[in-house]
Enzyme design. Structure first.
Site, mmCIF file in Angstrom:
data_model
loop_
_atom_site.group_PDB
_atom_site.id
_atom_site.type_symbol
_atom_site.label_atom_id
_atom_site.label_comp_id
_atom_site.label_asym_id
_atom_site.label_seq_id
_atom_site.Cartn_x
_atom_site.Cartn_y
_atom_site.Cartn_z
ATOM 1 N N GLU B 60 64.934 32.158 41.214
ATOM 2 C CA GLU B 60 66.283 31.802 40.608
ATOM 3 C C GLU B 60 65.988 31.699 39.263
ATOM 4 O OE1 GLU B 60 68.967 29.804 43.992
ATOM 5 O OE2 GLU B 60 67.324 28.522 42.822
ATOM 6 N N ASP B 231 70.752 23.730 49.710
ATOM 7 C CA ASP B 231 70.807 24.174 48.228
ATOM 8 C C ASP B 231 70.679 25.757 48.145
ATOM 9 O OD1 ASP B 231 68.229 24.533 48.877
ATOM 10 O OD2 ASP B 231 67.517 23.633 47.041
#
Lengths: 346, 346
Positions: B60, B231
């Site tokens: 990410e 998450d």
């Protein structure tokens, strides 16, 4: 294997590497790598770059992945930097292993972006320019100019570049740097003079505003236009009428419609994706009188190709350093213990 | 000013810096920095992180900007890495000057992410946990566990942590590392034993799958749940019924609805943005019997706060190195000339 160390190609190392291999060889190699990756275009994760705009410029992240390797580039574009003695564009990039997420390479990309942009332009022209093109007009003689000139020499066999810049000092710098390159270099006093007799027109100016470097009457039948400078919202170089007369080729339409020359056109104006030409799925230039336009804005896959090339060459030549960037505790769950034990070291 | 050099905080430098300042002080400072940035939340450019998913994990990019400073973090999440002796999460980050696009700091963020995640959790609990909380259950005793324990001690005044992990070795590591911390540390044989008498329950496990670390009957009235491990899409820790009984507080709803525990709920299920509680725009905990849930996934602003803190402390203490990352020709338009001149150097 030392897990915490990431190979790092600094600016100095990049210069050593490029000089060791030779600029023209690097440009040819990069064009071949980028072409090979364009041919397998559907294999990549593609997303428009993630841009953070301000009044004076933009900072962008450009990620992609082929499922095995992940890459991204950080790049800014600040046209007013030049007046402060700063680079308009600076960049760095990273490759990582998709299987583990661990970085494989950190590299400067200010120089590498200049190289890959020129290599991409030259690669596109190889597919789109009229047969037997030998002369290129080069309008905008800033940081990208010499790389474009040498890319078109090495990849397309261009023998003459015709330079123009609103600032004669930029042109003079370019003339000096290209002396001894084997190119015939002609400094011109106007854009009209620069495009005289050129089969390829490259525009690579840096103003962040709608500009008209080329007007419609300047562009004759059969030329290939390599439009490099228009690469963000509000920044274009060509008059809209030229676009309407041209066969338009782009990297990634979702991004080019926001950032390229075609931001001046309706969102449904037909364009051809360059990768489809290379993959043999669609024709490139259709006849000798067609104007072809490569509306280049730069895409993440080109950076990916360039970073993979640099990683391979850095490993081969040793032109890299190791960076202590990834924490590597003996037990991966014991990150805190690693910190505690560091306190006990002398 | 040397334009080409970027301050770099390596893993070694980060450890030196944190040990020099003290872990608990860093956790308190970070909680204060993050709280201050949450208070001015509307000043930030916000975007859900840009994720590249594969079968085994995710990579990410998390960018944000406050208009003066730009920051982003690269972070991976690969639960299976642990079995290979690798970190589940590794990260690095960058700050840049919005006015020029030039980098200001490159830093390791594996350690810093652990610190900022714990600081954010503790800061949220300061606003949401029941008054007088002194005991915390800590379920999942991996790389993040000690940081959570120390963060809640330093910021919230927790005096007891009750540890549970499916792997007793992880718990044993945690017990060893927290000896001498001043916390009462209780190793428990089940999640039920761990939550006994605890006013705060922290879940920080790492499986990339829908898991049920806590079931509905385990959670009594009035507790605060700090859910850290869920998450990413497909990775949750709490039974859906717990969510339905809780007041849910999140960082950035657009991101949390994709990645957090609330991915199990309809997209219009009401949640409260934590920054609004801190800014005094909305109440936090409404009564002593309410279950409050901080559905933490980590947001770019927390990394931004942490990087700015590290830059300031690195400058103060000298715990950084300089990285030759940005090309800096004498004339910014003469990038190629810089390369040419490098060839002439001895």
């Amino acid at each position: 294997m030392t897990l915490n160390l990431v190979p790092f190609v600094s600016v100095e190392r990049m210069m050593q590497l490029v000089l060791h291999l030779g600029v023209e060889r690097v440009l040819c190699d990069l064009a071949a790598e980028i072409e090979a990756d364009f041919r397998r275009w559907p294999a990549f994760d593609k997303t428009p770059r993630v841009a953070s705009h301000s009044d004076v410029g933009v900072i962008e992240l450009m990620p992609t992945s082929d499922g095995e390797t992940y890459g991204f580039k950080y790049v800014n574009g600040h046209p007013s930097n030049m007046k402060k003695g700063l680079q308009t564009v600076t960049a760095f990039g990273l490759l990582a292993d998709v299987a583990t997420g661990y970085p494989l390479l950190l590299s400067e990309m200010t120089i590498l972006t200049a190289l890959r942009t020129a290599a991409t332009s030259a690669m596109a022209a190889k597919w789109l320019a009229p047969a037997g093109a030998t002369s290129m007009a080069l309008i905008g003689n800033g940081a990208q100019a010499e790389f474009q000139a040498l890319g078109f020499k090495a990849v397309c066999g261009i023998t003459e570049v015709r330079l123009y810049d609103i600032d004669p000092e930029a042109t003079a710098k370019c003339v000096t740097n290209l002396a001894g390159s084997g190119l015939r270099v002609v400094a011109c006093g106007s854009p009209e003079a620069a495009i005289e007799g050129a089969q390829i027109i490259t525009t690579v100016t840096a103003d962040k505003q709608y500009a008209t470097i080329l007007t419609d009457n300047m562009v004759g039948a059969g030329v290939h236009i390599n439009a490099v400078g228009g690469d963000c919202p509000g920044k274009t170089e060509l008059h809209r009428d030229i676009l309407l007369r041209s066969g338009i080729f782009v990297e990634y339409p979702d991004q080019t419609r926001i950032e390229g020359e075609i931001q001046q056109l309706p969102a449904d104006h037909p364009v051809t994706e360059l990768w489809q030409v290379i993959a043999g799925q669609t024709p490139g230039r259709t006849d000798a009188r067609q104007i072809t336009l490569f509306d280049s804005v730069g895409f993440a896959i080109e950076d990916f190709s360039a970073l993979r090339y640099i990683l391979a060459k850095a490993r081969q030549t040793g032109h890299f350093d190791n960076l202590d960037m990834i924490a590597d505790p003996d037990d991966p769950r014991d990150l805190y213990g690693m910190l505690l034990r560091a306190a006990c070291r002398p």
